[in-house]
Design a protein around this motif. Sequence first.
Motif, PDB file in Angstrom:
ATOM      1  N   GLU A 162       0.870  -1.171   0.000  1.00  0.00           N
ATOM      2  CA  GLU A 162       0.000   0.000   0.000  1.00  0.00           C
ATOM      3  C   GLU A 162       0.911   1.226   0.000  1.00  0.00           C
ATOM      4  OE1 GLU A 162      -2.981   2.328   3.117  1.00  0.00           O
ATOM      5  OE2 GLU A 162      -2.083   0.413   3.656  1.00  0.00           O
ATOM      6  N   LEU A 163       0.739   2.092  -0.973  1.00  0.00           N
ATOM      7  CA  LEU A 163       1.518   3.323  -1.008  1.00  0.00           C
ATOM      8  C   LEU A 163       0.795   4.352  -0.147  1.00  0.00           C
ATOM      9  CD1 LEU A 163       4.061   4.544  -2.171  1.00  0.00           C
ATOM     10  CD2 LEU A 163       2.764   5.290  -4.164  1.00  0.00           C
ATOM     11  N   ARG A 164       1.409   4.677   0.984  1.00  0.00           N
ATOM     12  CA  ARG A 164       0.729   5.561   1.949  1.00  0.00           C
ATOM     13  C   ARG A 164       1.000   7.030   1.649  1.00  0.00           C
ATOM     14  NH1 ARG A 164       1.360   4.232   7.795  1.00  0.00           N
ATOM     15  NH2 ARG A 164      -0.806   4.887   7.829  1.00  0.00           N
ATOM     16  N   ARG A 165       2.157   7.309   1.127  1.00  0.00           N
ATOM     17  CA  ARG A 165       2.493   8.672   0.717  1.00  0.00           C
ATOM     18  C   ARG A 165       3.488   8.602  -0.420  1.00  0.00           C
ATOM     19  NH1 ARG A 165       4.773  11.635   5.372  1.00  0.00           N
ATOM     20  NH2 ARG A 165       4.195   9.798   6.540  1.00  0.00           N
ATOM     21  N   GLN A 178      -0.265   9.562  -1.945  1.00  0.00           N
ATOM     22  CA  GLN A 178      -1.429   8.692  -2.087  1.00  0.00           C
ATOM     23  C   GLN A 178      -1.989   8.763  -3.499  1.00  0.00           C
ATOM     24  OE1 GLN A 178      -3.823  10.197   1.104  1.00  0.00           O
ATOM     25  NE2 GLN A 178      -2.827   8.891   2.611  1.00  0.00           N
ATOM     26  N   HIS A 231       6.498   6.217   1.055  1.00  0.00           N
ATOM     27  CA  HIS A 231       6.132   5.555   2.312  1.00  0.00           C
ATOM     28  C   HIS A 231       5.165   4.436   1.972  1.00  0.00           C
ATOM     29  CE1 HIS A 231       7.761   8.521   5.232  1.00  0.00           C
ATOM     30  NE2 HIS A 231       7.748   9.266   4.143  1.00  0.00           N
ATOM     31  N   LEU A 232       5.554   3.213   2.370  1.00  0.00           N
ATOM     32  CA  LEU A 232       4.727   2.063   1.994  1.00  0.00           C
ATOM     33  C   LEU A 232       4.498   1.152   3.178  1.00  0.00           C
ATOM     34  CD1 LEU A 232       7.564   1.737  -0.226  1.00  0.00           C
ATOM     35  CD2 LEU A 232       5.500   1.334  -1.538  1.00  0.00           C
ATOM     36  N   ARG A 233       3.555   0.231   3.022  1.00  0.00           N
ATOM     37  CA  ARG A 233       3.504  -0.886   3.959  1.00  0.00           C
ATOM     38  C   ARG A 233       2.850  -2.072   3.263  1.00  0.00           C
ATOM     39  NH1 ARG A 233      -0.802   1.332   8.420  1.00  0.00           N
ATOM     40  NH2 ARG A 233      -2.692   1.158   7.175  1.00  0.00           N
ATOM     41  N   ARG A 270       0.240  -4.880   2.534  1.00  0.00           N
ATOM     42  CA  ARG A 270      -1.215  -4.827   2.690  1.00  0.00           C
ATOM     43  C   ARG A 270      -1.709  -5.882   3.665  1.00  0.00           C
ATOM     44  NH1 ARG A 270      -4.104  -1.440  -0.543  1.00  0.00           N
ATOM     45  NH2 ARG A 270      -2.982  -0.556  -2.325  1.00  0.00           N
ATOM     46  N   ARG A 318       1.986  -5.800   8.975  1.00  0.00           N
ATOM     47  CA  ARG A 318       1.983  -4.680   8.040  1.00  0.00           C
ATOM     48  C   ARG A 318       3.171  -3.757   8.285  1.00  0.00           C
ATOM     49  NH1 ARG A 318      -3.984  -2.405   7.448  1.00  0.00           N
ATOM     50  NH2 ARG A 318      -3.192  -1.919   5.367  1.00  0.00           N
ATOM     51  N   GLY A 335       5.957  -1.242   8.116  1.00  0.00           N
ATOM     52  CA  GLY A 335       6.110   0.006   7.378  1.00  0.00           C
ATOM     53  C   GLY A 335       7.473   0.062   6.705  1.00  0.00           C
ATOM     54  N   LYS A 380      10.216   2.409   3.926  1.00  0.00           N
ATOM     55  CA  LYS A 380      10.526   3.575   3.111  1.00  0.00           C
ATOM     56  C   LYS A 380      11.086   3.064   1.797  1.00  0.00           C
ATOM     57  CE  LYS A 380      13.541   5.793   5.509  1.00  0.00           C
ATOM     58  NZ  LYS A 380      14.433   6.894   5.895  1.00  0.00           N
TER      59      LYS A 380
END
Lengths: 343, 198
Positions: A50-53, A55, A72-74, A76, A80, A82, A84
């Motif tokens: 999931e690309l958090r930033r 978005q 910033h990812l994590r 899915r 989960r 986190g 970079k």
Amino acid sequence: MEQLCNLLDVLCPMHLTLDRTGHIDHVGPTLAKLRPGEVIVGERFLEVFELRRPQAVTRMSDLMALAGNKLHLRFRDAPRTGLKGVLVPAPGGGGGAVIDLSFGISVVDAVRDHALTAADFAHTDLTIEMLYLVEAKSAAMEASRKLNQRLQGAKIAAEEQAFTDTLTGLKNRRAMDHVLARVAENGGRFALMHLDLDFFKAVNDTQGHAAGDHVLQEVARILVEETRREDTVARIGGDEFMLLFADRMTRRRLEDISRRLIARLERPIVHGEAECRISASIGIAMSEDYPDLDIARMQEDADIALYASKHNGRACHTFYDISLRNAPYVGAAPPGRGEVTLR
Amino acid sequence: MHGLINRAIQCFYRDTYGAAAWADLVRRLDLDFTEFEPMLQYECSLTYRMIDAMAAALGKDRDVVLEDIGTFLITNPAAEAPRRLLRFGGYTFLDFLHSLDDLPDRARLAVEDLVLPVLELREHGLNQFSLRCSGDPPGMGHVLVGVLRAMADDYGALVFLEHAGTVQGAEVIEITLIEAAFAEGRTFELGMARAEGT
């Protein structure tokens, strides 16, 4: 491309490569370890991560536009973790990309969750040094914390055992109890004077606690000046003092001392620009009035005598007498007493 | 001397020989306290007197006591920190040996006023090394022999260690690495920090 992957496996063991459609086609050895027993090669990158930033990235072309930026990812699915990351277009112009990942600040948890070892990090990676520091500093902090706790405990114990009132430098109630126990043991004669300040609460309320503290210190100085070295002066409450006169004292001398004390205490005490006016009420009990000396009873009697002084309009002294116990005001609320608690 | 060092020596004696033995030593040394504080500094002479008193009480050679202290530091299950922090130095025993030069700096990073002797590893062949140890306290070389022996065990390496005396002011330890992966060794997971830190 295969050569590149071999090279990156050593330099960046948490990298992965994408094909031109945004599907994963190679995963570095450490990144693979984060998903044991799972094959993420062949999956679509944005479905695994999931690309958090930034978005709202849904297509490979959006992703490619972020080349060189911090991502910033994590994962899915759990855990989960986190991450970079940074993306660079793969060489050769085939439309693929290389993404290198790292744990960022979640590294301590991640290393534990995934049971990583030093071999999982590039030799140039500072993660191991950082983990060393985290652990070393935690151990050192823990030792310091324990030392602080012990020192704090020792300080409290020392205060509990202290015999000095820190504000005035006089003895405190604890100390007075010890002195009383000693004179009771020795069997000598002595007099007990219970002194309570009048109008002190007004000073505290109108001039503030700093003025109140200053007044208490001045009172202490006067009490010490007006007594002999062998006498004991203690602050036993907020504005309550107990004086013990050693050896044989006549009523006459105690009267003189009481009058002189009250007169001196009534002189205005200057604090800054303010003049603080107080007075004092005194109750006295003499050991010679007790065939069987009972310290607790004597203290109580000095208190009853003080109570009588308060009732008689303050600023005076009273010797204890059995008749005071039958006074009509006994049992009523003491006038102006117990207003100030020891701060 | 840093309290951490004195405290470690105290724990070695108390945990190995019992609380009564430690209390006895406190009396012998005429200390006005019963426990060293790990985060305070003490007179160095006190540390030397303590070690001499231990050797006398145990009827052992001073060097032997020092080596026992080194071994205890690493193997004491009640205090995992020294072993773990040293294991961060290298993935293999050989890596670990090469990390020893950095040891005083690593210690200072963790505890600013903890000064350890200067260490220098020299390679004399593929599996032949010598470690020079200079600075206070004297006899630290023997402690190091104990530490290295326990760490070799920890890594599962087979080594031969010998204190070769003092050369030009530095204690010298001869190290022969016979087999790097001789036994299983103890596991070391990087991520134990939080569980053990509490």
